[in-house]
Design a protein around this motif. Sequence first.
Motif, short mmCIF file in Angstrom:
data_model
loop_
_atom_site.label_atom_id
_atom_site.label_comp_id
_atom_site.label_asym_id
_atom_site.label_seq_id
_atom_site.Cartn_x
_atom_site.Cartn_y
_atom_site.Cartn_z
N ALA A 133 0.81 -1.21 0.00
CA ALA A 133 0.00 0.00 0.00
C ALA A 133 0.85 1.27 0.00
CB ALA A 133 -0.94 0.00 1.21
N GLU A 134 2.05 1.17 0.54
CA GLU A 134 2.89 2.36 0.71
C GLU A 134 3.90 2.57 -0.42
OE1 GLU A 134 5.94 4.25 4.05
OE2 GLU A 134 4.68 2.54 4.57
N TYR A 135 4.39 1.50 -1.03
CA TYR A 135 5.48 1.58 -1.99
C TYR A 135 5.10 0.94 -3.33
CZ TYR A 135 8.33 2.40 2.19
OH TYR A 135 8.84 2.89 3.36
N ASP A 136 5.90 1.22 -4.36
CA ASP A 136 5.75 0.48 -5.61
C ASP A 136 6.14 -0.97 -5.31
OD1 ASP A 136 8.66 -0.15 -6.75
OD2 ASP A 136 8.70 1.88 -5.87
N PRO A 137 5.67 -1.91 -6.13
CA PRO A 137 5.85 -3.33 -5.79
C PRO A 137 7.30 -3.77 -5.58
CG PRO A 137 4.15 -3.13 -7.43
CD PRO A 137 4.75 -1.75 -7.26
#
Length: 183
Positions: free
Chosen positions: A78-82
């Motif tokens: 939810a917070e970062y790119d994969p």
Amino acid sequence: MNAQRRRADATENRARIVEAARELVADGGEVMLNAVAKKAGVGQGTLYRHFPTRDDLFAEVYRQDVEELVDAAPALVAEYDPLSALSAWFDRLVAYARVKRGVLAAVEAGVRRDLADHSHGPIGDAVTTLLEAGKADGTIRSDVDARDVVLLVGYLSRLDDGEWDGRARRLLDVVLDGLRRGA
């Protein structure tokens, strides 16, 4: 002292005991329960009220570490790119694996098997969450699954204590590079 405050104190003592045990296990070597009590700032009676056996204490350390590792996956997605989420999760995996080694060395064989058996599913689910996010945005290879990653990172258990700091994260970076689409 009222009953509610006693319960709060007991909860706080339990958390300190588990954290002290985690820190001592991560440092390596044999962990004595009196050292755990001293580090936690509690008496041995308090430690034994919460954890009647050594296995009970180390099993709780292990269960909490698995829970934190598993819970981190959706939060990181939810917070970062994969790819960044997977990399950050690998950072947590290194810390978890170090504690896992110490815990599994400290408990009886039956407890060791039980802990390992109960962690594989949730950790595999966390890896799946991270991989699916990367597959959806095209950064992670489509031909890998959680079992592939779990088998690859299983080598962490083979590292010697003396090479842990210099090698564990670097090897996870190699795995991460191999998971990238086009690798």
